[in-house]
Design an enzyme around this catalytic site. Structure first.
Site, short mmCIF file in Angstrom:
data_model
loop_
_atom_site.label_atom_id
_atom_site.label_comp_id
_atom_site.label_asym_id
_atom_site.label_seq_id
_atom_site.Cartn_x
_atom_site.Cartn_y
_atom_site.Cartn_z
N SER A 10 0.72 -1.04 0.13
CA SER A 10 -0.12 -0.11 0.11
C SER A 10 0.96 1.32 -0.03
CB SER A 10 -0.83 -0.04 1.16
OG SER A 10 -1.38 1.53 1.34
N HIS A 35 -1.19 -1.35 -4.07
CA HIS A 35 -2.47 -0.99 -3.58
C HIS A 35 -2.47 0.41 -3.27
CE1 HIS A 35 -6.05 -2.13 -1.14
NE2 HIS A 35 -5.64 -1.10 -0.17
N ASP A 37 -4.71 3.65 -1.91
CA ASP A 37 -5.67 4.01 -1.00
C ASP A 37 -6.19 5.41 -1.27
OD1 ASP A 37 -3.95 2.31 1.64
OD2 ASP A 37 -6.02 1.75 0.63
N MET A 39 -8.68 8.08 -0.15
CA MET A 39 -9.39 8.70 0.93
C MET A 39 -10.10 10.01 0.79
SD MET A 39 -6.83 7.13 3.99
CE MET A 39 -6.40 5.29 4.08
N HIS A 68 -8.38 1.27 -3.71
CA HIS A 68 -9.19 1.01 -2.73
C HIS A 68 -9.88 2.18 -2.59
CE1 HIS A 68 -9.50 -0.20 1.78
NE2 HIS A 68 -10.59 0.02 1.34
N MET A 70 -12.01 4.54 -0.50
CA MET A 70 -12.56 4.80 0.83
C MET A 70 -13.20 6.40 0.56
SD MET A 70 -9.69 3.22 3.11
CE MET A 70 -8.39 3.27 1.85
N MET A 139 -11.05 -5.83 5.78
CA MET A 139 -10.43 -4.98 6.60
C MET A 139 -9.90 -5.37 8.03
SD MET A 139 -9.86 -2.45 4.50
CE MET A 139 -9.11 -1.38 5.56
N ASP A 177 -6.13 -6.55 4.53
CA ASP A 177 -6.01 -5.00 4.64
C ASP A 177 -5.78 -4.50 5.79
OD1 ASP A 177 -6.90 -2.21 2.39
OD2 ASP A 177 -5.01 -2.55 3.88
C1 DX5 Z 1 -6.06 1.65 5.72
C2 DX5 Z 1 -5.85 1.20 4.23
C3 DX5 Z 1 -4.69 0.20 4.22
C4 DX5 Z 1 -3.32 0.65 4.98
C5 DX5 Z 1 -2.48 -0.45 5.31
O1 DX5 Z 1 -7.35 2.15 5.53
O2 DX5 Z 1 -6.85 0.75 3.72
O3 DX5 Z 1 -4.40 -0.29 3.08
O4 DX5 Z 1 -2.82 1.51 4.04
O5 DX5 Z 1 -1.53 -0.10 6.06
P1 DX5 Z 1 -0.63 -0.91 7.14
O6 DX5 Z 1 -0.14 -2.08 6.35
O7 DX5 Z 1 0.30 0.13 7.60
O8 DX5 Z 1 -1.41 -1.21 8.32
ZN ZN Z 2 -6.57 -0.21 1.56
#
Ligand code: DX5
Ligand code: ZN
Length: 227
Positions: A10, A35, A37, A39, A68, A70, A139, A177
């Site tokens: 990620s 990956h 993320d 947000m 991903h 979010m 998650m 994740d």
């Molecule tokens: C959290 C993300 C994850 C996160 C994982 O909301 O969806 O992908 O980046 O990070 P680590 O591996 O540091 O928990």
């Molecule tokens: Zn993620």
């Protein structure tokens, strides 16, 4: 066809001023996916990156971009992320009233279709869409931030998904994740996790390429002991 085991670093944990180097490092480590993320500060209490970064990543790597979302109202952005170069889109079961239509719109763009469930959301909420997704993302932290502690309750959800898939003949892969690291990978692999999203345990390591290799080996060793 997605390889059985996959490491999906990620980039949320990477240095955003040096994403090109970060991606080259995980390519050297044999990562199968990047990956990404996304947000929006509404669906989760953090703001990260969006479409311009996906466009830049698309030019920087041939690895599949596993995006991903979010965000609120992800249906408004499916085309934009598809056009930016995403290879798969993961949307949440939570907060999407028309989930089947949303998943169909991702399929319509010929992208990989993923659905994510947060720690408090039961697997049963996905019963009607499990036949329509390529990935179920469990998650193992509450979404929004990297570096959180793995929630062990996620292991039971992976086992339930694994049993459901074997019983009903579904084709989805189980992705996990949050808090994925050398100390949690063995339990995750034995519980049925196949695609390992790892941010901190890759990009906060001195050698991210080696970190990817170690995570994969840890999963393989755990599966070898299981038989
Ligand atoms: C959290 C993300 C994850 C996160 C994982 O909301 O969806 O992908 O980046 O990070 P680590 O591996 O540091 O928990
Ligand atoms: Zn993620």
């Amino acid at each position: 066809m997605m390889p059985r085991l996959a490491i999906a670093p990620s980039i949320l944990a990477a240095d955003f001023a040096a994403l090109g180097g970060a991606v080259r490092a995980i390519e050297q480590g044999g990562a199968e996916l990047v990956h990404v993320d996304v947000m929006d500060g509404h669906f989760v209490p953090n703001i990260s990156i969006g479409i311009p970064v996906v466009e830049s990543l698309r030019k920087a790597t041939r690895l599949p971009l596993d995006v991903h979302l979010m965000i609120q109202a992800p249906e408004r952005y499916v085309d934009a992320f598809a056009d930016a170069g995403a290879d798969s889109l993961i949307v949440h079961q939570e907060g999407n009233y028309h989930l089947q239509r949303l998943l169909a719109s991702i399929r319509h763009r010929n992208l990989g279709v993923g659905v994510a469930i947060n720690p408090a959301t039961p697997v049963a909420t996905l019963a009607e869409v499990l036949g329509e997704v390529d990935v179920v993302l469990v998650m193992s932290v509450n979404p929004g931030f990297g570096g959180q502690k793995f929630l062990p309750g996620s292991l039971g959800k992976m086992r339930r998904l694994h049993e459901l898939r074997e019983r009903e003949g579904y084709k989805f892969r189980i992705q996990v994740d949050g808090g994925v690291a050398l100390d949690t990978v063995p339990d995750i692999a034995r519980a049925g996790g196949e695609i390992f999203v790892a941010g901190t345990s890759v990009f906060h390591e001195p050698d991210p390429a080696e970190a990817v290799r170690r995570l994969r080996q840890s999963a393989l060793d755990a599966l070898a002991q299981r038989v």
